[in-house]
Motif scaffolding. Sequence first.
Motif, short mmCIF file in Angstrom:
data_model
loop_
_atom_site.label_atom_id
_atom_site.label_comp_id
_atom_site.label_asym_id
_atom_site.label_seq_id
_atom_site.Cartn_x
_atom_site.Cartn_y
_atom_site.Cartn_z
N VAL A 152 0.87 -1.18 0.00
CA VAL A 152 0.00 0.00 0.00
C VAL A 152 0.90 1.22 0.00
N GLU A 153 0.60 2.15 -0.88
CA GLU A 153 1.31 3.43 -0.90
C GLU A 153 0.29 4.51 -0.58
N VAL A 154 0.58 5.27 0.48
CA VAL A 154 -0.32 6.32 0.95
C VAL A 154 0.18 7.67 0.46
N ASP A 156 4.84 2.86 -9.93
CA ASP A 156 5.10 2.34 -11.28
C ASP A 156 5.98 1.08 -11.22
N ARG A 157 7.00 1.14 -10.39
CA ARG A 157 7.90 -0.02 -10.25
C ARG A 157 7.17 -1.24 -9.69
N ILE A 158 6.34 -1.00 -8.70
CA ILE A 158 5.58 -2.11 -8.10
C ILE A 158 4.57 -2.67 -9.10
N ILE A 159 3.79 -1.78 -9.73
CA ILE A 159 2.73 -2.22 -10.65
C ILE A 159 3.30 -2.94 -11.87
N LYS A 160 4.32 -2.37 -12.49
CA LYS A 160 4.82 -2.92 -13.76
C LYS A 160 5.85 -4.04 -13.61
N HIS A 161 6.62 -4.02 -12.54
CA HIS A 161 7.71 -4.98 -12.46
C HIS A 161 7.51 -6.08 -11.41
N ILE A 162 6.98 -5.73 -10.26
CA ILE A 162 6.80 -6.73 -9.21
C ILE A 162 5.45 -7.43 -9.37
N LYS A 163 4.44 -6.68 -9.77
CA LYS A 163 3.09 -7.21 -10.01
C LYS A 163 2.60 -8.09 -8.86
N PRO A 164 2.46 -7.50 -7.65
CA PRO A 164 1.98 -8.28 -6.51
C PRO A 164 0.52 -8.67 -6.68
N ILE A 165 0.07 -9.56 -5.85
CA ILE A 165 -1.34 -9.95 -5.87
C ILE A 165 -2.21 -8.71 -5.74
N ILE A 166 -1.82 -7.82 -4.82
CA ILE A 166 -2.59 -6.59 -4.63
C ILE A 166 -1.64 -5.42 -4.37
N PHE A 167 -1.95 -4.31 -4.99
CA PHE A 167 -1.26 -3.04 -4.72
C PHE A 167 -2.34 -1.99 -4.61
N GLU A 226 -7.27 2.98 -4.94
CA GLU A 226 -7.05 2.51 -6.32
C GLU A 226 -6.36 1.16 -6.19
N VAL A 227 -7.04 0.11 -6.60
CA VAL A 227 -6.56 -1.25 -6.38
C VAL A 227 -6.05 -1.84 -7.70
N TYR A 228 -4.89 -2.48 -7.62
CA TYR A 228 -4.28 -3.17 -8.76
C TYR A 228 -4.09 -4.63 -8.38
N HIS A 229 -4.32 -5.51 -9.34
CA HIS A 229 -4.13 -6.95 -9.15
C HIS A 229 -3.14 -7.43 -10.20
N LYS A 230 -2.00 -7.90 -9.74
CA LYS A 230 -0.95 -8.41 -10.63
C LYS A 230 -0.64 -7.45 -11.77
#
Length: 117
Positions: free
Chosen positions: A50-52, A71-82, A91-95
């Motif tokens: 989570v980034e606040v 950007d680094r987390i979303i595009k490169h690490i692609k965690p289950i949830i960000f 704003e929720v991202y999945h992989k």
Amino acid sequence: MSEVLNRCVTIFSRLDWDVSVDEVYKPRKDSKPLKPSFILRHNGKIYGFVEVIEKGNISQESLKKTMELSDRIIKHIKPIIFVLTNGYVFEVYHKGKSFGTLTVPPSPDNVNILLGL
């Protein structure tokens, strides 16, 4: 801990997440470490980050750092949830893909059900 960060930690903790604040995450030995606002775990497994965004800290430099980290987390690490949040919208991202904007973040059970885990 800032008021907004404390609010977010409380929200996620009440949803049954194990929250780790001030933890550095290093995806691989040869990669640069990450320091998100906090890390989400459930049953001992890292689910994501989570980034606040702090309203009082929206300088160009802090926004740039936040967006680079996100950007680094979303595009490169692609965690289950960000989750990128200001404490009121999430704003929720999945992989690495946008799942949508929510007014209440998902619990670990919701992530497992909604995302088919």
